[in-house]
Write a protein that holds these residues in place. Structure first.
Motif, short mmCIF file in Angstrom:
data_model
loop_
_atom_site.label_atom_id
_atom_site.label_comp_id
_atom_site.label_asym_id
_atom_site.label_seq_id
_atom_site.Cartn_x
_atom_site.Cartn_y
_atom_site.Cartn_z
N ARG A 238 107.00 46.75 45.55
CA ARG A 238 106.55 46.79 46.95
C ARG A 238 107.41 45.87 47.84
N GLY A 239 108.60 45.55 47.39
CA GLY A 239 109.53 44.80 48.23
C GLY A 239 109.50 43.30 48.07
N SER A 240 108.93 42.77 46.98
CA SER A 240 108.85 41.31 46.82
C SER A 240 110.24 40.67 46.72
N ALA A 241 111.14 41.28 45.96
CA ALA A 241 112.49 40.72 45.82
C ALA A 241 113.28 40.86 47.11
N ARG A 242 113.12 41.99 47.77
CA ARG A 242 113.83 42.22 49.04
C ARG A 242 113.41 41.21 50.10
N ASN A 243 112.13 40.96 50.21
CA ASN A 243 111.63 40.05 51.24
C ASN A 243 112.05 38.61 51.00
N ALA A 244 112.45 38.29 49.76
CA ALA A 244 112.86 36.93 49.44
C ALA A 244 114.20 36.58 50.06
N ILE A 245 115.00 37.59 50.44
CA ILE A 245 116.32 37.30 51.00
C ILE A 245 116.51 37.79 52.43
N LEU A 246 115.65 38.72 52.91
CA LEU A 246 115.78 39.18 54.29
C LEU A 246 115.50 38.03 55.25
N ARG A 247 116.33 37.89 56.27
CA ARG A 247 116.27 36.70 57.12
C ARG A 247 115.51 36.92 58.42
N HIS A 248 115.37 38.17 58.84
CA HIS A 248 114.75 38.44 60.13
C HIS A 248 113.41 39.14 59.94
N MET A 249 112.46 38.82 60.81
CA MET A 249 111.13 39.39 60.69
C MET A 249 111.15 40.90 60.87
N HIS A 250 112.00 41.41 61.77
CA HIS A 250 112.04 42.86 61.98
C HIS A 250 112.58 43.57 60.74
N GLU A 251 113.46 42.90 59.96
CA GLU A 251 113.95 43.49 58.72
C GLU A 251 112.83 43.61 57.70
N LYS A 252 112.01 42.59 57.60
CA LYS A 252 110.89 42.62 56.64
C LYS A 252 109.86 43.68 57.03
N LYS A 253 109.64 43.82 58.34
CA LYS A 253 108.67 44.83 58.79
C LYS A 253 109.19 46.25 58.56
N GLN A 254 110.49 46.46 58.84
CA GLN A 254 111.07 47.79 58.69
C GLN A 254 111.39 48.12 57.23
N GLY A 255 111.66 47.06 56.44
CA GLY A 255 111.95 47.27 55.03
C GLY A 255 113.39 47.56 54.71
N PHE A 256 114.33 47.25 55.64
CA PHE A 256 115.74 47.45 55.33
C PHE A 256 116.59 46.43 56.08
N THR A 257 117.83 46.25 55.57
CA THR A 257 118.76 45.27 56.12
C THR A 257 119.37 45.77 57.43
N ALA A 258 119.48 44.86 58.41
CA ALA A 258 120.07 45.23 59.69
C ALA A 258 121.26 44.34 60.05
N SER A 259 121.66 43.43 59.15
CA SER A 259 122.75 42.50 59.44
C SER A 259 123.59 42.31 58.19
N VAL A 260 124.69 41.59 58.34
CA VAL A 260 125.55 41.26 57.21
C VAL A 260 125.23 39.84 56.76
N THR A 261 124.82 39.68 55.52
CA THR A 261 124.43 38.36 55.02
C THR A 261 125.10 38.09 53.68
N GLN A 262 125.25 36.80 53.35
CA GLN A 262 125.81 36.39 52.06
C GLN A 262 124.76 35.64 51.26
N HIS A 263 124.77 35.86 49.94
CA HIS A 263 123.83 35.22 49.02
C HIS A 263 124.59 34.81 47.76
N LEU A 264 124.29 33.60 47.26
CA LEU A 264 125.05 33.04 46.15
C LEU A 264 124.33 33.16 44.81
N VAL A 265 125.11 33.42 43.77
CA VAL A 265 124.66 33.32 42.38
C VAL A 265 125.65 32.43 41.66
N GLY A 266 125.15 31.42 40.97
CA GLY A 266 126.01 30.50 40.26
C GLY A 266 125.90 30.65 38.75
#
Length: 526
Positions: free
Chosen positions: A145-173
């Motif tokens: 139901r989007g738990s992993a997606r919501n952990a990285i989406l940065r904008h409230m409208h992205e979380k409400k719509q359920g999809f990415t609307a910007s370019v973002t970077q995320h790190l894995v070490g």
């Protein structure tokens, strides 16, 4: 072994194969030579290298027993530790009359150069790109139901719509043993504890944000792509376009079939058949990754042998998730930037802090050091102004210098006029802006019709971090499918700093095209 034979082996060009006999009973002179060789190879490979132990210079088994191979690996591990690196055994298998092993040697953390590989995720909306990044980078378990997606989406409208609307970077070490560093740390802490970083670039898939997608494709300079496909809800035309973009950019990629827990076997098989057909048209081979042995083999060969690995995963059930993570751990760096050239930094965004400005972007060429004087421009009139580098940060870590290929931020003295697409260059480079340039352009869309170019056509061009409309000065009167065309463009609004050989993209309702700048007409700044 005498010094003459040692010198002979050092001159061998067979860098990926090691004579295991060198590590069985090495003398002190041999150990010092092996340490020196390993140190230089790690430096050239940006901190990690894979070896096949048990083969001769022709790639044939030398007939090592298990005990002899274990002894060679043990001695190689001790030599790696001497140069502050770690050896990870990837695989061991019988070959001919002996045993062969695959190992990875990686520098430990806190080195001067941390391996940072940029991987861009592209695919349709709701295909699972953001969810995948959330699972891998944050360790969040996907609940469907989007738990992993919501952990990285940065904008409230992205979380409400359920999809990415910007370019973002995320790190894995990853640490020197290939294990993911504990999640939910700050970037600075994660970098300090990592030997290798994967920078995921999350790109929007919704057609509403197509311009943002194209900007991200060009400005983020990815080294690899992941094409994410949901086999239960796939649109072939959209994915054909994505495949055309990726192959036209000539960047290696892999494919992940997500949500395989809810897709029927016929849907998965149909998607694989579709991909085989599309890749065959592009002279590529699709290979399924089904085991850890496949991971080791394909991670070494897919750059040279034109293959595309495909993973069938489920984030909800964790099906084959470990295979993808292992593959990412073994991805080799493709940093081909010109570190010895003059400085060239493209501005993407900025922040104002009292008496200074923080400039964020990517180093395309050269090096920059703390306290150095650089030129910033061009402004709207084409001028470059001098600035002093007051601070440098990479992944939130304060550093004294930065080299080509790294995303970074510079603290400089406050300036009045800033815009995306400006550059920082050496004061001795005598930079001059450009209004006109020539380029070779070829369409990558699926249209099979010849299109007439109207005089009013003003395409939007993406190159580096620059986005600006251009007027056509000269060129063909019509666009033929997949034909290479030569255009001369003129920037409509203000001059830009561009260089020969830079890639550009055009995307509008008329055509989707990729190009390369071949000539630039400089103008003298006022």
């Amino acid at each position: 072994m005498d010094s003459q034979s040692i010198e002979h082996e050092e001159q061998s060009a067979w860098n990926q194969l090691e004579f295991a006999l060198n590590f069985l009973h090495p003398c002190s002179a041999r150990i010092e030579r092996l340490k020196s060789q390993l140190e230089s190879k790690l430096l050239a490979a940006h901190g990690e290298i894979q070896y096949t132990i048990g083969l001769d210079s022709k790639g044939e088994s030398i007939g090592l027993s298990n005990a002899s191979l274990d002894l060679a690996i043990s001695n190689m591990r001790l030599i790696a530790e001497e140069v502050k690196a770690n050896l990870q055994l990837l695989s061991k298998q019988s070959m001919g009359n002996g045993t062969v092993a695959q190992v990875l040697i990686r520098k430990s953390q806190l080195q001067t150069y941390i391996i940072d590989i940029r991987v861009a995720l592209i695919g349709e909306s709701q295909s699972g790109k953001s969810s995948f990044i959330g699972v891998v980078s944050k360790g969040v378990k996907e609940n469907g139901r989007g738990s992993a997606r919501n952990a990285i989406l940065r904008h409230m409208h992205e979380k409400k719509q359920g999809f990415t609307a910007s370019v973002t970077q995320h790190l894995v070490g990853f640490d020197c043993r290939g294990k993911i560093i504990k999640h939910n740390k700050s970037w600075a802490e994660l970098v300090m504890k990592s030997s290798k970083l994967i920078s995921f670039i999350d790109l929007p898939g919704n057609k509403k944000y197509r311009s943002t997608l194209f900007y991200g494709l060009i400005s983020q300079c990815p080294e690899y792509f992941i094409l994410m496909i949901d086999p239960s809800n796939m649109n072939p035309s959209n994915n054909t376009e994505y495949l055309s973009m990726i192959t036209a950019l000539n960047i290696p990629f892999m494919i992940i079939l997500s949500k395989c827990d809810k897709a029927t076997s016929s849907k998965v098989d149909g998607t694989l058949d579709y991909l085989r057909g599309e890749l065959c048209k592009r002279e590529k081979i699709l290979l399924e990754v089904l085991s850890p042995e496949d991971v080791v083999l394909y991670s070494r060969t897919f750059l040279q042998e034109n293959i595309v690995p495909v993973f069938s995963i489920s984030l909800k059930t964790s099906l084959n998730k470990d295979l993808v993570i292992s593959f990412l751990n073994l991805l080799p760096s493709r940093n081909n930037y010109e570190e010895c050239s003059s400085t060239e930094f493209y501005l993407e965004k900025w922040y104002t802090r009292e008496s200074m400005v923080i400039l964020c972007g990517i180093m395309i060429k050269g090096k920059a050091r703390l306290g150095e004087k650089l030129l910033l421009g061009p402004d709207l009139s084409g001028k470059f102004i001098p600035v002093i580098v007051l601070g440098i940060h990479v992944k939130e870590i304060s550093v004294h210098s930065v080299t080509a290929g790294q995303f970074c931020s510079f603290q400089v003295n406050k300036v009045q006029e800033l815009r995306r697409g400006m550059v920082l260059v050496d004061v001795t480079s005598n930079p001059m802006p450009s209004l006109e340039f020539e380029c070779l352009v070829w369409t990558i869309d699926d249209s099979i019709n010849t299109r007439i170019i109207k005089s009013s056509y003003k395409p939007l061009v993406y190159t580096q971090t620059i986005t600006q409309c251009v007027a056509i000065v000269s060129g063909p009167e019509q666009v033929n499918p997949h034909e290479i065309m030569k255009f001369k463009f003129h920037f409509l609004y203000h001059p830009e700093y561009i260089t020969i050989g830079t890639k550009l993209m055009i995307r509008d309702t008329f055509m989707t095209a990729l190009g390369t700048i071949i000539t630039v007409r400089r103008i003298d700044p006022p």
